[in-house]
Motif scaffolding. Structure first.
Motif, PDB file in Angstrom:
ATOM      1  N   LEU A 143      -3.664  48.987  41.369  1.00 35.81           N
ATOM      2  CA  LEU A 143      -3.057  48.716  40.067  1.00 35.81           C
ATOM      3  C   LEU A 143      -3.021  49.973  39.193  1.00 35.81           C
ATOM      4  CD1 LEU A 143      -4.667  45.228  39.309  1.00 35.81           C
ATOM      5  CD2 LEU A 143      -2.384  45.725  40.194  1.00 35.81           C
ATOM      6  N   PHE A 144      -4.070  50.797  39.286  1.00 37.83           N
ATOM      7  CA  PHE A 144      -4.064  52.069  38.557  1.00 37.83           C
ATOM      8  C   PHE A 144      -2.928  52.963  39.059  1.00 37.83           C
ATOM      9  CE2 PHE A 144      -5.369  56.571  38.638  1.00 37.83           C
ATOM     10  CZ  PHE A 144      -5.350  56.822  37.270  1.00 37.83           C
ATOM     11  N   GLY A 145      -2.692  52.945  40.373  1.00 39.60           N
ATOM     12  CA  GLY A 145      -1.586  53.722  40.927  1.00 39.60           C
ATOM     13  C   GLY A 145      -0.243  53.279  40.381  1.00 39.60           C
ATOM     14  N   VAL A 146      -0.076  51.954  40.189  1.00 38.80           N
ATOM     15  CA  VAL A 146       1.164  51.428  39.608  1.00 38.80           C
ATOM     16  C   VAL A 146       1.350  51.964  38.185  1.00 38.80           C
ATOM     17  CG1 VAL A 146       2.326  49.329  38.808  1.00 38.80           C
ATOM     18  CG2 VAL A 146       1.156  49.341  41.023  1.00 38.80           C
ATOM     19  N   LEU A 147       0.278  51.908  37.382  1.00 39.85           N
ATOM     20  CA  LEU A 147       0.349  52.419  36.013  1.00 39.85           C
ATOM     21  C   LEU A 147       0.643  53.913  36.011  1.00 39.85           C
ATOM     22  CD1 LEU A 147       0.013  52.082  32.947  1.00 39.85           C
ATOM     23  CD2 LEU A 147      -2.454  52.411  33.256  1.00 39.85           C
ATOM     24  N   PHE A 148       0.020  54.651  36.918  1.00 42.26           N
ATOM     25  CA  PHE A 148       0.217  56.105  36.968  1.00 42.26           C
ATOM     26  C   PHE A 148       1.674  56.444  37.287  1.00 42.26           C
ATOM     27  CE2 PHE A 148       0.033  60.297  39.020  1.00 42.26           C
ATOM     28  CZ  PHE A 148      -0.625  61.013  38.031  1.00 42.26           C
ATOM     29  N   VAL A 149       2.286  55.686  38.190  1.00 41.17           N
ATOM     30  CA  VAL A 149       3.697  55.918  38.525  1.00 41.17           C
ATOM     31  C   VAL A 149       4.571  55.698  37.289  1.00 41.17           C
ATOM     32  CG1 VAL A 149       5.652  55.020  39.854  1.00 41.17           C
ATOM     33  CG2 VAL A 149       3.460  55.424  40.980  1.00 41.17           C
ATOM     34  N   LYS A 150       4.265  54.665  36.513  1.00 44.25           N
ATOM     35  CA  LYS A 150       5.047  54.401  35.297  1.00 44.25           C
ATOM     36  C   LYS A 150       4.865  55.522  34.278  1.00 44.25           C
ATOM     37  CE  LYS A 150       4.910  49.375  35.779  1.00 44.25           C
ATOM     38  NZ  LYS A 150       4.480  48.083  35.204  1.00 44.25           N
ATOM     39  N   ILE A 151       3.631  56.025  34.154  1.00 42.22           N
ATOM     40  CA  ILE A 151       3.369  57.125  33.219  1.00 42.22           C
ATOM     41  C   ILE A 151       4.185  58.356  33.619  1.00 42.22           C
ATOM     42  CG2 ILE A 151       1.612  58.722  32.362  1.00 42.22           C
ATOM     43  CD1 ILE A 151      -0.433  56.438  32.791  1.00 42.22           C
ATOM     44  N   VAL A 152       4.173  58.670  34.919  1.00 45.92           N
ATOM     45  CA  VAL A 152       4.925  59.829  35.407  1.00 45.92           C
ATOM     46  C   VAL A 152       6.421  59.630  35.175  1.00 45.92           C
ATOM     47  CG1 VAL A 152       5.580  61.124  37.474  1.00 45.92           C
ATOM     48  CG2 VAL A 152       3.191  60.485  37.106  1.00 45.92           C
ATOM     49  N   PHE A 153       6.915  58.413  35.361  1.00 40.60           N
ATOM     50  CA  PHE A 153       8.335  58.137  35.124  1.00 40.60           C
ATOM     51  C   PHE A 153       8.707  58.407  33.668  1.00 40.60           C
ATOM     52  CE2 PHE A 153      11.475  55.121  33.454  1.00 40.60           C
ATOM     53  CZ  PHE A 153      12.587  55.495  34.185  1.00 40.60           C
ATOM     54  N   TRP A 154       7.911  57.912  32.743  1.00 40.95           N
ATOM     55  CA  TRP A 154       8.242  58.104  31.326  1.00 40.95           C
ATOM     56  C   TRP A 154       8.083  59.560  30.915  1.00 40.95           C
ATOM     57  CZ3 TRP A 154      11.316  55.034  29.113  1.00 40.95           C
ATOM     58  CH2 TRP A 154      11.334  53.681  29.433  1.00 40.95           C
ATOM     59  N   PHE A 155       7.131  60.269  31.520  1.00 45.41           N
ATOM     60  CA  PHE A 155       7.030  61.706  31.247  1.00 45.41           C
ATOM     61  C   PHE A 155       8.270  62.426  31.764  1.00 45.41           C
ATOM     62  CE2 PHE A 155       5.734  66.068  31.781  1.00 45.41           C
ATOM     63  CZ  PHE A 155       4.981  66.304  30.641  1.00 45.41           C
ATOM     64  N   PHE A 156       8.773  61.991  32.917  1.00 49.25           N
ATOM     65  CA  PHE A 156      10.010  62.554  33.459  1.00 49.25           C
ATOM     66  C   PHE A 156      11.164  62.331  32.487  1.00 49.25           C
ATOM     67  CE2 PHE A 156      13.869  61.931  36.105  1.00 49.25           C
ATOM     68  CZ  PHE A 156      13.942  63.191  36.678  1.00 49.25           C
ATOM     69  N   MET A 157      11.198  61.156  31.846  1.00 45.77           N
ATOM     70  CA  MET A 157      12.244  60.880  30.854  1.00 45.77           C
ATOM     71  C   MET A 157      12.093  61.796  29.641  1.00 45.77           C
ATOM     72  SD  MET A 157      14.077  58.642  32.323  1.00 45.77           S
ATOM     73  CE  MET A 157      15.147  58.142  30.991  1.00 45.77           C
TER      74      MET A 157
END
Length: 354
Positions: A295-309
C-alpha cells in the motif's frame, strides 16, 4: 515488550519514526530534484545532469556537498541572528508537517483526530521564514521578494483551506487516516470522483476542486508559472538573493519538501491515498507489514506522478504576471471554492447520501 510501553521506550520509538521519515524524505528529495531537472531537460531536448554517478544519479549529492562546504556569507548590514534563523525555520516547518501524514494503515507518527487543522497551522507559519529572510537581508530586492511571497502564499492558502473543507464535509472527519480509509475499494470511491456511490453526484464539484487544489499548490509552493517571488527579470532571485552555502540549501530543501508534501496531500485527499482503486482482498492473508509495504508503494507511485505533473507545468507553462496571479486567486479560485463548499454542504444535508 514491557520496556517499549514505558516513557523511555515510547520516546525511542517516536524518535526512530521521526528519523525514518526525515531521512526517507531527504533521500527521496535528492532523486526527485534530479528527476525535476531531467524532465525539464527532456522537454527542452537536452540531456540534463548526466556526469556525476551513473546516469547522473549522484548529482544531487554532489550539489549537497558543494553547498555545505562553501563559505557562509552574511551581509554586513543584516540582522545576523534573524538572517540565519530564517532558513532554519523554513526547513523545520517543512518537515514537522509530515508528522500527521499516514503512509499506510498505521504507518503514521501521530494519528491526530484534527490532522487537517495541524497542517493548516504549520503551513500558515511557513510564511514567517520567508518574511524573516527577506527583511534580515537589509536589501530592498529580497524584501520585495519576501513580501510578494507572503502575499502569494496567504492568498492561495485561503483557497486551499476552502477546498479541503469540501473533503472534510464529504468524509465527515479531519483525520487523514479516516479520510483515506473511506476511499478504499473501487476507484469511484475516491473523493475526486465523488467519494462513493452514495455521493457520486458531487463529482461535478470535487473533480474541479482537485484541479484547483493542484494549481493552488503550485502557487503556494512558488512553483512555475507562479514563481513571482523569484522572478529574475525584476527581483534577481527574490527573498534568497543574499543567501549562499548551507542557509540557501535549507531554503531549497524546505521548498522542495513542501512541493512533495503537496503531492502527498492531493494523493491522500482526492485520489485514494494508498488505495489502488480496486479491492485488494487477495492481500488479506499476507503478513501485515508486507500488505502495508504494498500500500505504501501505491501511495509512492501517486506521489511521483503528481511530482511529474509539477515538473511538466514548470517546463510548459509561461510565467504569470503578478496581477494575473492575484486575480486568479481572489477573483476566480476563492469564489469557486466558496460555492463548492455550499454545494457539498447542501448535498450532505439534503441529498440522497445524507
Amino acid at each position: 515488550m514491557e520496556f517499549w510501553s514505558t516513557p523511555v521506550g515510547w520516546t525511542l520509538i517516536t524518535v526512530g519514526q521521526i528519523l525514518l521519515v526525515t531521512v526517507g524524505i531527504l533521500i527521496s528529495l535528492a532523486f526527485l530534484l534530479l528527476a525535476d531537472r531531467k524532465i525539464w531537460a527532456g522537454v527542452q531536448l537536452r540531456k540534463g545532469p548526466n556526469v556525476v554517478g551513473p546516469f547522473g544519479l549522484l548529482q544531487s549529492f554532489a550539489d549537497f556537498f558543494k553547498f555545505v562546504l562553501k563559505e557562509i556569507v552574511v551581509p554586513a548590514g543584516s540582522d545576523k541572528v534573524v538572517f540565519l534563523l530564517a532558513p532554519l525555520i523554513t526547513f523545520i516547518l517543512a518537515f514537522i508537517a509530515w508528522a500527521v501524514i499516514p503512509f499506510a494503515p498505521g504507518w503514521v507518527i501521530s494519528d491526530l483526530n484534527v490532522g487537517i487543522l495541524y497542517i493548516f497551522a504549520i503551513s500558515s507559519l511557513g510564511v514567517y521564514g520567508i518574511i524573516m529572510g527577506g527583511w534580515a537581508s537589509n536589501s530592498k530586492y529580497p524584501f520585495l521578494g519576501s513580501l510578494r511571497s507572503a502575499a502569494q502564499m496567504v492568498s492561495y492558502e485561503v483557497s486551499i483551506g476552502l477546498i479541503i473543507v469540501n473533503v472534510i464535509l464529504l468524509a465527515g472527519s479531519m483525520n487523514l487516516t479516516s479520510i483515506v480509509t473511506q476511499q478504499s475499494g473501487w476507484i469511484w470511491n475516491w473523493n475526486a470522483f465523488g467519494g462513493g456511490l452514495d455521493t457520486w453526484p458531487t463529482v461535478i464539484v470535487m473533480f474541479p476542486m482537485a484541479i484547483i487544489f493542484f494549481i493552488s499548490a503550485l502557487a503556494e509552493t512558488n512553483r512555475p508559472p507562479f514563481d513571482l517571488p523569484e522572478a529574475e527579470s525584476e527581483l534577481v532571485a527574490g527573498y534568497q538573493v543574499e543567501y549562499s552555502s548551507t542557509p540557501y540549501l535549507l531554503f531549497m530543501i524546505g521548498e522542495y519538501a513542501n512541493i512533495v508534501f503537496m503531492c502527498v496531500m492531493i494523493s491522500l485527499l482526492f485520489f485514494g491515498g494508498w488505495n489502488p482503486g480496486f479491492p485488494i482482498g487477495f492481500a488479506d492473508a499476507w503478513p501485515e507489514w508486507v500488505r502495508n509495504l504494498l500500500l505504501f508503494g501505491v501511495l509512492f507511485v501517486k506521489i511521483v506522478f503528481w511530482f511529474f505533473m509539477f515538473a511538466l507545468v514548470k517546463a510548459f507553462v509561461p510565467r504569470y504576471r503578478y496581477d494575473q496571479l492575484m486575480r486568479l486567486g481572489w477573483k476566480i479560485f476563492l469564489p469557486t471554492s466558496l460555492v463548492a463548499v455550499v454545494v457539498v454542504a447542501a448535498w450532505r444535508v439534503f441529498g440522497v447520501g445524507a
